[in-house]
Write a protein that holds these residues in place. Structure first.
Motif: not given
Length: 454
Positions: A213-219
């Motif tokens: 249910p939770f997601a994050a994209e980091v550069q």
């Protein structure tokens, strides 16, 4: 013919640590056509738009809570600042194609917390030091980690997925409408370029059997900002690290890394272990365990100033799912991790075996791992740390994680059943040796690799 052959292929999968020119030289001269949208398939459900009044009340509640706990008004003002920087979220869907919505409070979440963290190799909007954003058009998830926190907050596991692991990719929602076709076999690091963060979440969910249910994209810039917010992370290097691709040169000993240096340490693979991506994963686990030890010893998770700096760095540099753009959710997850003892935080690599062109899952071992996580059972590792890490040679209390493991065992050996718990290990599920990694309390060092050995 496999269904994925008619599908648009993503940019060529290149190393994130390769010079921009080399990567561009190997990129195909032309791309295939964009996949047709399926007009007969309705758009997947989306989360309801935030109500300004409700959002305002949440911010006020979070602000008051932190202000009361910290005993100061600065933290309250800080949260207003963070709220203003949060980017619009990404709508996730579950394995049934339904929108992830009506999320309960973290402490009451059934089956624990599952949070996906994706590291993108995109140069878009990044510092020019990482290459020309117009030429470097790839958007591959070269780092894919699943964080699982048990429902009772007694243990946590961080699973790293090798970027070159061949997996099925399910049908993913197209942000502009319709869906992309599924694929029977493709490297997991292409999922981000096919359907964005939601597609990577679906791919990992299908592979593990866990809802996400939770997601994050980091550069790149996000990793730099987060390490700087912590004031740097002190890592141990057992042998010199020499990597011309990431310009990482570290002597044996301890080094406190932040910003660009921390990022390049996490990116290096030529300079550690056997030079493979699998060595890079175990080297990253050295960094993560050192970071958790530092966070715990400094009581970072009880320091509102540092928490604010981390929240601000995340809000400015990460693309979050809709479910994570809520301030109270971000704070609750941080507070949940605070309760987990270092010995009960495990960093593991998805069990895999080498095949031509990459690696493939070891199904029996993976089943044992994810059945344990799905049942919120603690795990015990029996394998080594991996090729990129060793026990700290200068610490007499450090225990080699590989001690007692059968180094000559077949990594594809049948895993014990998921309910094969060891009474001496407090009822933990003992995983097969093909599941490598370490716990956060283990003192490990990077196994360096010099230019002479490359």
């Amino acid at each position: 013919m496999n269904p994925w052959l008619n599908r648009r292929m993503p940019p060529h999968s290149t190393d994130i640590d390769e010079p921009a020119g080399d990567a561009a030289a190997r990129r195909p001269a032309a791309r295939g056509p964009r996949p047709k949208k399926l007009a007969t398939i309705a758009r997947h459900g989306r989360l309801k738009r935030s109500n300004p009044i409700a959002t305002g009340l949440k911010i006020v509640a979070s602000t008051l809570a932190v202000a009361l706990v910290s005993g100061g008004i600065v933290a309250g003002i800080a949260l207003w600042d963070v709220a203003a920087t949060v980017k619009p979220g990404v709508a996730l869907v579950d394995s049934q194609g339904e929108a992830v919505t009506d999320l309960p409070a973290i402490g009451a979440y059934p089956g624990g917390v599952n949070l996906l963290i994706v590291g993108s190799d995109s140069r878009a909007g990044q510092d020019p030091v990482f290459g020309d954003a117009e030429e470097e058009t790839g958007n591959l998830n070269d780092v894919t980690m699943l964080v699982h926190i048990s429902e009772d907050h007694s243990n946590a596991t961080v699973v790293s997925f090798p970027r070159d692991m061949f997996v099925p990719i399910p049908s993913c929602p197209d942000p502009s409408g319709g869906s992309f076709d599924s694929m029977s076999r493709q490297k997991i690091n292409t999922s981000l370029s096919y359907g964005g963060l939601a597609c990577t979440a679906l791919t990992v969910s299908q592979l593990t059997g866990l809802e996400i249910p939770f997601a994050a994209e980091v550069q790149f810039s996000g990793v730099m900002a987060m390490s700087t917010a912590l004031g740097g992370v002190t890592v141990c290097v057992a042998d010199p690290i020499e990597d011309e691709y990431t310009n990482t040169f570290l002597s044996a000993g301890e080094h406190t890394l932040e910003g660009y240096e921390a990022l390049q340490f996490l990116r290096t693979r030529h300079g550690v272990g056997d030079g493979s991506d699998l060595s890079r994963i175990s080297n990253q686990q050295v960094f993560l365990s050192a970071m958790m030890q530092q966070v715990k010893s400094a009581e970072t998770l009880t320091n509102p100033g540092i928490l604010y700096s981390l929240a601000k760095a995340a809000a400015k540099n990460m693309q979050l799912s809709d479910s994570l753009t809520s301030l109270d959710t971000m704070i609750a997850i941080a507070m949940t991790l605070r309760e987990v003892d270092l010995a009960n935080i495990a960093f593991v690599q998805y069990p895999n075996a080498a095949v031509e062109g990459g690696v493939e899952p070891i199904d029996d071992a993976a089943t044992a791992l994810f059945e344990a996580l799905g049942n919120d059972q603690p795990i015990q590792l029996s394998g080594a740390t991996g090729a990129g890490a060793v026990a700290n040679p200068t610490d007499p209390t450090a225990v080699d994680p590989a001690e007692g493991a059968d180094a000559g065992a077949d990594p594809a050996a049948t895993a014990p059943p998921a309910d094969a718990t060891d009474p001496a290990a407090g009822g933990a599920v003992v995983l097969p040796s093909s599941v490598t990694g370490q716990t956060a309390d283990q003192r490990t060092c990077s196994r360096g690799r010099t230019l002479e050995d490359q």
